[in-house]
Enzyme design. Structure first.
Site, PDB file in Angstrom:
ATOM      1  N   GLU A 292      16.881 -13.701 -17.788  1.00  0.00           N
ATOM      2  CA  GLU A 292      16.292 -12.364 -17.644  1.00  0.00           C
ATOM      3  C   GLU A 292      15.265 -12.081 -18.765  1.00  0.00           C
ATOM      4  O   GLU A 292      14.200 -11.517 -18.497  1.00  0.00           O
ATOM      5  CB  GLU A 292      17.421 -11.313 -17.638  1.00  0.00           C
ATOM      6  CG  GLU A 292      16.975  -9.866 -17.561  1.00  0.00           C
ATOM      7  CD  GLU A 292      16.141  -9.511 -16.334  1.00  0.00           C
ATOM      8  OE1 GLU A 292      16.024 -10.332 -15.413  1.00  0.00           O
ATOM      9  OE2 GLU A 292      15.568  -8.416 -16.319  1.00  0.00           O
TER      10      GLU A 292
ATOM     11  N   ARG B  81       2.678   1.601  -7.396  1.00  0.00           N
ATOM     12  CA  ARG B  81       2.787   0.466  -6.480  1.00  0.00           C
ATOM     13  C   ARG B  81       1.599  -0.483  -6.626  1.00  0.00           C
ATOM     14  O   ARG B  81       1.643  -1.605  -6.122  1.00  0.00           O
ATOM     15  CB  ARG B  81       2.861   0.975  -5.037  1.00  0.00           C
ATOM     16  CG  ARG B  81       4.098   1.807  -4.777  1.00  0.00           C
ATOM     17  CD  ARG B  81       3.933   2.638  -3.528  1.00  0.00           C
ATOM     18  NE  ARG B  81       4.057   1.858  -2.311  1.00  0.00           N
ATOM     19  CZ  ARG B  81       5.185   1.621  -1.665  1.00  0.00           C
ATOM     20  NH1 ARG B  81       6.320   2.084  -2.146  1.00  0.00           N
ATOM     21  NH2 ARG B  81       5.212   0.924  -0.553  1.00  0.00           N
TER      22      ARG B  81
ATOM     23  N   TRP C 140      -4.168  -2.070  -1.757  1.00  0.00           N
ATOM     24  CA  TRP C 140      -4.449  -3.197  -2.643  1.00  0.00           C
ATOM     25  C   TRP C 140      -4.903  -4.340  -1.744  1.00  0.00           C
ATOM     26  O   TRP C 140      -4.120  -4.907  -0.998  1.00  0.00           O
ATOM     27  CB  TRP C 140      -3.222  -3.592  -3.453  1.00  0.00           C
ATOM     28  CG  TRP C 140      -3.572  -4.519  -4.586  1.00  0.00           C
ATOM     29  CD1 TRP C 140      -4.711  -5.241  -4.757  1.00  0.00           C
ATOM     30  CD2 TRP C 140      -2.760  -4.807  -5.723  1.00  0.00           C
ATOM     31  NE1 TRP C 140      -4.670  -5.957  -5.925  1.00  0.00           N
ATOM     32  CE2 TRP C 140      -3.476  -5.709  -6.530  1.00  0.00           C
ATOM     33  CE3 TRP C 140      -1.502  -4.396  -6.127  1.00  0.00           C
ATOM     34  CZ2 TRP C 140      -2.965  -6.215  -7.719  1.00  0.00           C
ATOM     35  CZ3 TRP C 140      -1.000  -4.896  -7.303  1.00  0.00           C
ATOM     36  CH2 TRP C 140      -1.725  -5.799  -8.105  1.00  0.00           C
TER      37      TRP C 140
ATOM     38  N   GLU D 265       6.616 -11.871 -16.892  1.00  0.00           N
ATOM     39  CA  GLU D 265       5.982 -10.938 -15.961  1.00  0.00           C
ATOM     40  C   GLU D 265       5.194  -9.837 -16.681  1.00  0.00           C
ATOM     41  O   GLU D 265       4.235  -9.309 -16.142  1.00  0.00           O
ATOM     42  CB  GLU D 265       6.979 -10.340 -14.961  1.00  0.00           C
ATOM     43  CG  GLU D 265       8.034  -9.456 -15.541  1.00  0.00           C
ATOM     44  CD  GLU D 265       9.011  -8.945 -14.493  1.00  0.00           C
ATOM     45  OE1 GLU D 265       8.704  -8.967 -13.299  1.00  0.00           O
ATOM     46  OE2 GLU D 265      10.115  -8.505 -14.894  1.00  0.00           O
TER      47      GLU D 265
ATOM     48  N   LYS E  98      11.336 -11.283 -18.034  1.00  0.00           N
ATOM     49  CA  LYS E  98      10.653 -10.084 -18.538  1.00  0.00           C
ATOM     50  C   LYS E  98       9.409 -10.486 -19.321  1.00  0.00           C
ATOM     51  O   LYS E  98       8.355  -9.890 -19.180  1.00  0.00           O
ATOM     52  CB  LYS E  98      11.584  -9.266 -19.455  1.00  0.00           C
ATOM     53  CG  LYS E  98      12.637  -8.465 -18.732  1.00  0.00           C
ATOM     54  CD  LYS E  98      12.031  -7.269 -18.046  1.00  0.00           C
ATOM     55  CE  LYS E  98      12.811  -6.798 -16.828  1.00  0.00           C
ATOM     56  NZ  LYS E  98      12.932  -7.654 -15.694  1.00  0.00           N
TER      57      LYS E  98
ATOM     58  N   HIS F  41      18.665 -31.966 -22.273  1.00  0.00           N
ATOM     59  CA  HIS F  41      18.457 -32.730 -21.045  1.00  0.00           C
ATOM     60  C   HIS F  41      17.032 -32.580 -20.515  1.00  0.00           C
ATOM     61  O   HIS F  41      16.767 -32.870 -19.354  1.00  0.00           O
ATOM     62  CB  HIS F  41      19.472 -32.303 -19.988  1.00  0.00           C
ATOM     63  CG  HIS F  41      20.882 -32.542 -20.405  1.00  0.00           C
ATOM     64  ND1 HIS F  41      21.426 -33.805 -20.458  1.00  0.00           N
ATOM     65  CD2 HIS F  41      21.842 -31.701 -20.852  1.00  0.00           C
ATOM     66  CE1 HIS F  41      22.680 -33.735 -20.899  1.00  0.00           C
ATOM     67  NE2 HIS F  41      22.955 -32.449 -21.146  1.00  0.00           N
TER      68      HIS F  41
ATOM     69  N   CYS G 289       0.834  -1.194   0.000  1.00  0.00           N
ATOM     70  CA  CYS G 289       0.000   0.000   0.000  1.00  0.00           C
ATOM     71  C   CYS G 289       0.870   1.246   0.000  1.00  0.00           C
ATOM     72  O   CYS G 289       2.040   1.192   0.358  1.00  0.00           O
ATOM     73  CB  CYS G 289      -0.852   0.021   1.264  1.00  0.00           C
ATOM     74  SG  CYS G 289      -1.874  -1.430   1.424  1.00  0.00           S
TER      75      CYS G 289
ATOM     76  N   LYS H  97       6.474  -2.911  -6.878  1.00  0.00           N
ATOM     77  CA  LYS H  97       7.878  -2.556  -7.092  1.00  0.00           C
ATOM     78  C   LYS H  97       8.864  -3.169  -6.103  1.00  0.00           C
ATOM     79  O   LYS H  97       9.969  -3.509  -6.471  1.00  0.00           O
ATOM     80  CB  LYS H  97       8.005  -1.028  -7.122  1.00  0.00           C
ATOM     81  CG  LYS H  97       9.366  -0.508  -7.600  1.00  0.00           C
ATOM     82  CD  LYS H  97       9.661  -0.911  -9.043  1.00  0.00           C
ATOM     83  CE  LYS H  97      11.077  -0.609  -9.453  1.00  0.00           C
ATOM     84  NZ  LYS H  97      11.511  -1.421 -10.573  1.00  0.00           N
TER      85      LYS H  97
ATOM     86  N   ASN I  90       0.684   0.364   6.091  1.00  0.00           N
ATOM     87  CA  ASN I  90       1.230  -0.512   5.056  1.00  0.00           C
ATOM     88  C   ASN I  90       1.912  -1.653   5.793  1.00  0.00           C
ATOM     89  O   ASN I  90       2.774  -1.403   6.636  1.00  0.00           O
ATOM     90  CB  ASN I  90       2.235   0.293   4.208  1.00  0.00           C
ATOM     91  CG  ASN I  90       3.030  -0.571   3.260  1.00  0.00           C
ATOM     92  OD1 ASN I  90       2.683  -1.718   3.008  1.00  0.00           O
ATOM     93  ND2 ASN I  90       4.107  -0.024   2.734  1.00  0.00           N
ATOM     94  N   GLY I  91       1.511  -2.880   5.518  1.00  0.00           N
ATOM     95  CA  GLY I  91       2.145  -4.017   6.200  1.00  0.00           C
ATOM     96  C   GLY I  91       1.110  -5.035   6.626  1.00  0.00           C
ATOM     97  O   GLY I  91       0.001  -5.078   6.088  1.00  0.00           O
TER      98      GLY I  91
HETATM   99  C1  F6R Z   1      11.728  -8.165 -12.250  1.00  0.00           C
HETATM  100  C2  F6R Z   1      11.887  -7.450 -10.994  1.00  0.00           C
HETATM  101  C3  F6R Z   1      12.087  -8.232  -9.753  1.00  0.00           C
HETATM  102  C4  F6R Z   1      13.118  -7.552  -8.843  1.00  0.00           C
HETATM  103  C5  F6R Z   1      13.229  -8.306  -7.506  1.00  0.00           C
HETATM  104  C6  F6R Z   1      14.314  -7.722  -6.617  1.00  0.00           C
HETATM  105  O1  F6R Z   1      11.553  -7.297 -13.322  1.00  0.00           O
HETATM  106  O2  F6R Z   1      11.829  -6.241 -10.966  1.00  0.00           O
HETATM  107  O3  F6R Z   1      12.438  -9.544 -10.040  1.00  0.00           O
HETATM  108  O4  F6R Z   1      14.359  -7.545  -9.504  1.00  0.00           O
HETATM  109  O5  F6R Z   1      12.003  -8.254  -6.846  1.00  0.00           O
HETATM  110  O6  F6R Z   1      14.081  -6.392  -6.308  1.00  0.00           O
HETATM  111  P1  F6R Z   1      15.256  -5.489  -5.757  1.00  0.00           P
HETATM  112  O7  F6R Z   1      16.284  -5.356  -6.811  1.00  0.00           O
HETATM  113  O8  F6R Z   1      14.587  -4.169  -5.426  1.00  0.00           O
HETATM  114  O9  F6R Z   1      15.796  -6.163  -4.534  1.00  0.00           O
END
Ligand code: F6R
Length: 624
Positions: free
Chosen positions: A498, A43, A90, A505, A502, A521, A18, A619, A114-115
């Protein structure tokens, strides 16, 4: 990236992500709180609310839905206020409704949270049996109920808050205002992030710095179990257990982020803007140390320990973990010592072996990821020296680590990390060069060869960004794909991971990354007519092997998409080709990741997915 909390399944967003804003000052428009909430929209949320004091009491406005739904019910014109709190929620506990939205107000005490209050069931039962009437289904409401109980017993507000907090188990960031206490905003943190913004004649709170950038550049990252008492004239910082004020000295950080950074500046999405900001983020990160890697070693506190340095550990999550995997290749090449890279959430549970002299490097964009923090704390407790590579000045990992190597990617708002990743690679390459030089494993000649390649990276990334048109055309053909494979070898293997992360997600297409040699394998069983397979082929010494993997996929009807700097080698084999510039073999991930970020972006946009706030994600993940 879904996470299970003590309350069952929550998401990488959920109530745990939140957004909180708060203001106390001489006078400003309610618009300030509303705008602050707008800057926290990234967020993710599904309801929102605002409470402020008018001359006679607290007015509260709450609405399910988006901020525009809240806007509709706010008084018009927006009144001037001297104190108020706002929240984006949320829902994970209790539906997204006006009743469950924050602030929760009980007997003149208004609270945003928040929490997770883990023991809220017991507290709620106890309070209900003592006659308290609850109006929401949230865990949060126990907080104002508890404070009200202590106020009823005659305690002053600050003691009543302390009394209430003593009952809480779990993670919380709280903003509290009280009808009977003029000009005072209380902020408390235990586990969930909260920043204090310091202004002139006005003080602010927020879950994250961007919310407050138009008003101040001076922040205090509130520490766990600290309480801030904010008045228009200033701030008192205290331990939650004690009324004695703490020193503010050394706690204020000044950020050089601007409010423009928190805007899209003509791009359709923050993510796209951030993809295009990568040349800058890489350059800014390199620039700080590239000419004095010896100084970097001293700053990191590793210079004197270097002789005995036998091994490095890296722990991180998600995209940052992938940066760690690339870092392993770089450091092992430049320094010739083994590097163990672990997913931070696993680190603690594998009983890590931490012999004397161990250095643990955490990599984190936010500096608030709970699993990464837990790994850092565990290693520290076991005697390791800790170094964090982090993008957020003053965040929790940076405060707790022995040393900090900052990435200078600037504010990253898109939930999917892009520019933080390439800045992390820049930081890791600096670290590799610094360690390799100090350990005598990199010769002057090697360094002199490598450095121009590093300094040329921004230009090469710009060239790689020019693949955008071609990538978009390929993206159009992928929208109906059910599943994809990404294959790479050597230092490109983490980029395959990676690229797949991407894609899944952002566009919700199932995608897996593998070392190309591992395909036979198991994953080869997934190949059937038309399954798209992205090959990363930018390391000349590995071309032959990649070509055989391509043959294996082709023979089973798979569709071959090749990212390469050697188009001639793959022209006959590829169904689609993305041509990127060449660089030093140890630096290719900086380049190969770019079209993969663009590919995921375009597929998601074409599919109509929410690129900046993908479903179930937010985030930073501040619970384990
Ligand atoms: C993927 C992404 C997440 C973050 C992960 C770590 O696009 O953003 O996989 O990389 O949650 O977050 P940080 O770097 O903030 O510890």
């Amino acid at each position: 990236m879904q996470i299970t909390t003590s309350r069952g399944l929550a998401t990488r967003g959920g109530e745990i992500m939140c957004g909180i804003v708060g203001y106390v000052g001489k006078k400003d428009s309610l618009q300030l709180l509303f705008d602050g909430l707008s800057r926290l929209e990234y967020r993710g949320y599904d309801s929102s609310g605002i409470a402020f004091k008018n001359g006679s009491g607290i007015e509260v406005y709450k609405a399910p839905g988006k901020l525009k739904d809240l806007q509709k019910i706010l008084p018009k014109p927006l009144p001037a206020i001297t104190i108020g709190i706002g929240h984006t929620r949320w829902a994970t506990h209790g539906a997204p409704s006006a009743a469950n939205a924050h602030p929760h107000t009980v007997k003149g005490v208004s609270v945003v949270h928040n929490g997770i209050i883990e023991n809220y069931r017991e507290l709620r039962a106890e309070l209900a049996s003592a006659g308290h009437v609850f109006t929401s289904q949230t865990d949060t409401e126990v907080v104002p109920q508890l404070i009200a109980r202590y106020l009823d017993r005659g305690l002053p507000i600050e003691d009543a808050i302390r009394g209430a907090i003593a009952h809480l188990r779990g993670a919380y960031a709280l903003g509290i205002i009280h009808e009977g206490t003029p000009d005072t905003l209380f902020a408390i943190r235990n586990g969930s992030p909260l920043v204090i913004g310091i202004g002139t004649d006005a003080q602010y709170i927020a879950s994250d710095v961007p919310a407050l950038l138009p008003y101040t550049k001076n922040f205090i990252y509130l520490e766990d179990r600290h309480m801030a008492v904010l008045r228009s004239s200033g701030i008192d910082l205290k331990h939650i257990e004690s009324p004695e004020p703490l020193q503010l000295e050394g706690k204020v950080v000044t950020v050089n982020w601007t409010s423009e950074m928190a805007e899209k500046q003509g791009y359709d999405h923050f993510m796209l803007k951030e993809i295009y900001e990568q040349p800058q983020g890489v350059m800014d990160t390199l620039r700080e140390w590239i000419d004095d890697t010896n100084k970097l070693m001293e700053e990191m506190g590793i210079a004197s320990a270097i002789k005995d340095l036998r091994r490095l550990h890296i722990a991180a999550c998600g995209t940052s973990y992938h940066a760690g995997l690339v870092g392993r290749y770089m450091i092992e090449k430049f320094v010739r010592i083994p590097v163990a890279v672990d997913i931070a959430s696993e680190f603690r549970y594998m009983c890590p072996i931490i012999p004397k002299g161990t250095v643990l490097i955490t990599i984190t964009q936010s500096g608030e990821t709970a699993d990464t923090l837990a790994a850092q704390r565990e290693a520290k407790e076991k005697g390791a020296r800790t170094l964090t590579i982090c993008n957020a000045v003053g965040s929790t990992t940076t405060r707790e680590a022995d040393s900090v190597l900052y990435t200078r990617a600037g504010l990253e708002i898109g939930v999917a990390s892009t520019k933080a990743f390439t800045a992390q690679l820049a930081a890791l390459s600096l670290l590799g060069i610094a360690l390799g030089t100090k350990k005598g494993k990199l010769s002057d000649l090697e360094i002199q060869t490598l450095k121009p390649f590093l300094l040329d990276l921004p230009r090469l990334i710009r060239l790689a960004l020019q693949t955008d048109g071609a990538v978009k055309e390929i993206a159009k053909t992928l929208v109906d794909a059910k599943s994809m494979l990404y294959l790479g070898r050597g230092i490109n293997y983490p980029i395959a991971l990676e690229g797949a992360l991407k894609m899944k997600e952002l566009s919700y297409i199932h995608a897996e990354g593998y070392p190309a040699g591992e395909m036979k394998h198991g994953p080869i069983a997934l190949i059937e007519n038309g399954v798209p397979v992205v090959f990363l082929a930018t390391i000349e010494s590995l071309h032959e092997k990649i070509l055989s993997n391509i043959e294996e996929v082709k023979a089973r009807g798979g569709r071959i998409i090749v990212v390469t700097d050697s188009p001639a080698a793959f022209r006959d084999k590829a169904d689609d080709m993305i041509v990127v510039p060449s660089t030093h073999p140890a630096l290719v991930p900086f380049i190969t990741v770019i079209p993969l970020q663009l590919l995921a972006y375009h597929v998601a946009v074409i599919k109509g997915c929410d690129v900046d706030q993908p479903r179930n994600l937010a985030k930073s993940v501040t619970v384990e």
